[in-house]
Design a protein around this motif. Structure first.
Motif, mmCIF file in Angstrom:
data_model
loop_
_atom_site.group_PDB
_atom_site.id
_atom_site.type_symbol
_atom_site.label_atom_id
_atom_site.label_comp_id
_atom_site.label_asym_id
_atom_site.label_seq_id
_atom_site.Cartn_x
_atom_site.Cartn_y
_atom_site.Cartn_z
ATOM 1 N N ILE A 91 0.834 -1.205 0.000
ATOM 2 C CA ILE A 91 0.000 0.000 0.000
ATOM 3 C C ILE A 91 0.864 1.248 0.000
ATOM 4 C CG2 ILE A 91 -1.653 1.334 1.364
ATOM 5 C CD1 ILE A 91 -2.857 -1.329 2.277
ATOM 6 N N ALA A 92 1.934 1.249 0.812
ATOM 7 C CA ALA A 92 2.829 2.399 0.886
ATOM 8 C C ALA A 92 3.519 2.662 -0.453
ATOM 9 C CB ALA A 92 3.871 2.187 1.984
ATOM 10 N N VAL A 93 3.934 1.593 -1.142
ATOM 11 C CA VAL A 93 4.599 1.740 -2.440
ATOM 12 C C VAL A 93 3.624 2.302 -3.475
ATOM 13 C CG1 VAL A 93 5.641 0.470 -4.356
ATOM 14 C CG2 VAL A 93 6.342 -0.024 -2.004
ATOM 15 N N ILE A 94 2.394 1.776 -3.497
ATOM 16 C CA ILE A 94 1.381 2.275 -4.433
ATOM 17 C C ILE A 94 1.065 3.739 -4.145
ATOM 18 C CG2 ILE A 94 -1.024 2.041 -5.170
ATOM 19 C CD1 ILE A 94 -0.765 -0.964 -4.637
ATOM 20 N N TRP A 95 0.934 4.051 -2.860
ATOM 21 C CA TRP A 95 0.675 5.433 -2.437
ATOM 22 C C TRP A 95 1.804 6.348 -2.882
ATOM 23 C CZ3 TRP A 95 0.357 6.928 3.502
ATOM 24 C CH2 TRP A 95 0.133 8.306 3.606
ATOM 25 N N LEU A 96 3.039 5.925 -2.664
ATOM 26 C CA LEU A 96 4.197 6.736 -3.057
ATOM 27 C C LEU A 96 4.236 6.935 -4.568
ATOM 28 C CD1 LEU A 96 6.827 8.151 -2.169
ATOM 29 C CD2 LEU A 96 7.997 5.955 -2.462
ATOM 30 N N GLY A 97 3.960 5.860 -5.317
ATOM 31 C CA GLY A 97 3.975 5.970 -6.779
ATOM 32 C C GLY A 97 2.888 6.882 -7.303
ATOM 33 N N GLY B 45 2.471 11.842 -9.957
ATOM 34 C CA GLY B 45 1.533 12.833 -10.469
ATOM 35 C C GLY B 45 0.176 12.283 -10.843
ATOM 36 N N LEU B 46 -0.107 11.033 -10.474
ATOM 37 C CA LEU B 46 -1.416 10.464 -10.791
ATOM 38 C C LEU B 46 -2.526 11.154 -9.998
ATOM 39 C CD1 LEU B 46 -0.504 6.649 -10.851
ATOM 40 C CD2 LEU B 46 -0.782 8.201 -12.796
ATOM 41 N N VAL B 47 -2.176 11.620 -8.813
ATOM 42 C CA VAL B 47 -3.114 12.348 -7.958
ATOM 43 C C VAL B 47 -2.454 13.658 -7.561
ATOM 44 C CG1 VAL B 47 -4.474 12.294 -5.828
ATOM 45 C CG2 VAL B 47 -4.011 10.171 -7.067
ATOM 46 N N GLU C 97 -0.888 16.688 -5.636
ATOM 47 C CA GLU C 97 -0.181 16.647 -4.357
ATOM 48 C C GLU C 97 -1.017 17.203 -3.211
ATOM 49 O OE1 GLU C 97 3.456 19.186 -2.814
ATOM 50 O OE2 GLU C 97 4.152 17.687 -4.265
ATOM 51 N N PHE C 98 -1.842 18.237 -3.498
ATOM 52 C CA PHE C 98 -2.631 18.831 -2.417
ATOM 53 C C PHE C 98 -3.753 17.900 -1.957
ATOM 54 C CE2 PHE C 98 -5.035 19.980 -6.203
ATOM 55 C CZ PHE C 98 -6.355 19.898 -5.796
ATOM 56 N N MET C 99 -4.120 16.922 -2.810
ATOM 57 C CA MET C 99 -5.153 15.964 -2.444
ATOM 58 C C MET C 99 -4.569 14.729 -1.755
ATOM 59 S SD MET C 99 -7.687 16.048 -5.750
ATOM 60 C CE MET C 99 -8.694 14.750 -5.057
ATOM 61 N N LEU C 100 -3.401 14.285 -2.225
ATOM 62 C CA LEU C 100 -2.779 13.093 -1.662
ATOM 63 C C LEU C 100 -1.280 13.330 -1.519
ATOM 64 C CD1 LEU C 100 -3.241 10.134 -0.749
ATOM 65 C CD2 LEU C 100 -2.628 9.434 -3.074
ATOM 66 N N PRO C 101 -0.843 13.878 -0.393
ATOM 67 C CA PRO C 101 0.586 14.065 -0.172
ATOM 68 C C PRO C 101 1.291 12.718 -0.106
ATOM 69 C CG PRO C 101 -0.639 14.459 1.846
ATOM 70 C CD PRO C 101 -1.655 14.306 0.759
ATOM 71 N N SER C 102 2.546 12.700 -0.459
ATOM 72 C CA SER C 102 3.303 11.452 -0.468
ATOM 73 C C SER C 102 3.610 11.007 0.958
ATOM 74 C CB SER C 102 4.602 11.639 -1.241
ATOM 75 O OG SER C 102 5.510 12.433 -0.498
ATOM 76 N N PRO C 103 3.922 9.728 1.140
ATOM 77 C CA PRO C 103 4.310 9.254 2.476
ATOM 78 C C PRO C 103 5.501 10.012 3.045
ATOM 79 C CG PRO C 103 3.890 7.394 1.012
ATOM 80 C CD PRO C 103 3.853 8.618 0.167
ATOM 81 N N ILE C 104 6.386 10.461 2.176
ATOM 82 C CA ILE C 104 7.560 11.223 2.635
ATOM 83 C C ILE C 104 7.110 12.545 3.251
ATOM 84 C CG2 ILE C 104 9.687 12.358 1.905
ATOM 85 C CD1 ILE C 104 9.899 10.241 -0.312
ATOM 86 N N GLN C 105 6.177 13.240 2.588
ATOM 87 C CA GLN C 105 5.664 14.506 3.114
ATOM 88 C C GLN C 105 4.916 14.292 4.430
ATOM 89 O OE1 GLN C 105 3.503 15.484 -0.530
ATOM 90 N NE2 GLN C 105 4.733 17.338 -0.739
ATOM 91 N N VAL C 106 4.181 13.200 4.511
ATOM 92 C CA VAL C 106 3.441 12.899 5.738
ATOM 93 C C VAL C 106 4.420 12.630 6.879
ATOM 94 C CG1 VAL C 106 1.875 11.258 6.839
ATOM 95 C CG2 VAL C 106 1.428 12.015 4.502
ATOM 96 N N TRP C 107 5.484 11.885 6.594
ATOM 97 C CA TRP C 107 6.485 11.609 7.613
ATOM 98 C C TRP C 107 7.170 12.901 8.074
ATOM 99 C CZ3 TRP C 107 7.916 8.246 11.062
ATOM 100 C CH2 TRP C 107 9.198 8.321 11.611
ATOM 101 N N GLN C 108 7.456 13.778 7.136
ATOM 102 C CA GLN C 108 8.080 15.060 7.492
ATOM 103 C C GLN C 108 7.148 15.893 8.364
ATOM 104 O OE1 GLN C 108 8.983 16.568 3.580
ATOM 105 N NE2 GLN C 108 11.013 15.604 3.507
ATOM 106 N N ALA C 109 5.856 15.894 8.018
ATOM 107 C CA ALA C 109 4.881 16.630 8.830
ATOM 108 C C ALA C 109 4.755 16.009 10.221
ATOM 109 C CB ALA C 109 3.523 16.640 8.136
ATOM 110 N N LEU C 110 4.802 14.683 10.281
ATOM 111 C CA LEU C 110 4.697 13.988 11.556
ATOM 112 C C LEU C 110 5.868 14.321 12.475
ATOM 113 C CD1 LEU C 110 3.213 11.862 13.294
ATOM 114 C CD2 LEU C 110 4.544 10.105 12.121
ATOM 115 N N THR C 111 7.070 14.321 11.930
ATOM 116 C CA THR C 111 8.251 14.615 12.744
ATOM 117 C C THR C 111 8.328 16.102 13.109
ATOM 118 O OG1 THR C 111 9.542 14.804 10.689
ATOM 119 C CG2 THR C 111 9.589 12.687 11.835
#
Length: 259
Positions: free
Chosen positions: A20-26, A31-33, A35-49
């Motif tokens: 799921i994480a790989v599909i989400w990242l891809g 650019g399939l979705v 960025e403002f609608m579906l941030p990447s896992p990397i952006q979510v991790w940065q926001a979390l930290t």
């Protein structure tokens, strides 16, 4: 041996999450979705930290509301379910009402509680108690009903009182059902607290979610969702540990079945 077997049992779930994480990242990075609608896992991790201290401070408030509401729900469910089990007329009178109350959406009750009780902790604790009460009460009633009638009759023939039968047979028989209901209720407790915070409050994960949603900071929105999931899983793990501590005979039964 037991530890390696436990890890092996968890591998399918871990693999599914990785896929799921790989599909989400891809999807997000490719650019399939947008960025403002579906941030990447990397952006979510940065926001979390980056917002970790703020998230933990708000999570502490939500956890306090959930714990207080759950404690009230447990006490009321235990008392009412026991009375309904002992007094059949009370069971026939109240059980249909309990079922009807569960048809009312939580999101419809929350504004009324805020209107009646204000924006403090009281409406949030009340909503959590109402949310967690039903699974616990129903689980306890099913547990009491599962008591071995032959064993109860044997104890009665030996001169055991109703209290002794309840203490040594009926309540232990209901413990497994109680903890099954409690696993459901702890997740409901966190969700109920968050929902009540959406509609009014000053601190908590629900208030944090409302603020970041209005700012269109969806990376932070995903971050708080991850925190809610982790808190719920930790509470469920705590319930499992309490069950093993409270019901040590289950471990012996599993060993006998495996043998």
């Amino acid at each position: 041996m037991k530890k390696s077997r436990s890890i092996t049992n968890k591998l399918p779930a871990i693999a599914t999450l990785a896929v799921i994480a790989v599909i989400w990242l891809g999807a997000s990075e490719g650019g399939l979705v947008p960025e403002f609608m579906l941030p990447s896992p990397i952006q979510v991790w940065q926001a979390l930290t980056a917002d970790f201290p703020t998230l933990m401070r708000n999570a502490a408030v939500t956890l306090q509301e959930a714990a207080l509401g759950l404690a009230i729900g447990i006490v009321v469910a235990l008392a009412l379910a026991t009375l309904m089990h002992r007094v059949r007329a009370l069971y026939r009178a109240l059980y249909p009402l309990l079922v009807v109350t569960q048809t009312i959406p939580t999101i419809a009750i929350a504004p009324l509680l805020v209107l009646w009780m204000g924006f403090g902790m009281a409406p949030k604790v009340t909503l959590v108690a109402l949310t967690t009460f039903f699974p616990l009460a129903v689980s306890l009633l099913e547990g009491y009903a599962s008591t071995d009638r032959a064993a109860a009759n044997l104890l009665r023939s030996m001169g055991a009182s109703r209290w002794q039968i309840f203490r040594h047979l009926e309540f232990p028989a209901a413990l497994g059902y109680f903890f099954s209901g409690l696993r459901v209720s702890v997740s409901y407790a966190v969700v109920g607290a968050v929902i009540s915070e959406w509609l009014g409050g000053f601190e908590g994960l629900g208030v944090y979610m409302t603020r970041v949603r209005k700012a269109y900071a969806y990376d932070k929105m995903f971050a708080v969702i991850i925190v809610i999931v982790i808190v719920s899983l930790l509470l469920m793990a705590l319930v499992t540990a309490l069950r093993r501590l409270t019901m040590p005979w289950e471990a012996y039964e599993k060993i006998e079945r495996n043998d």
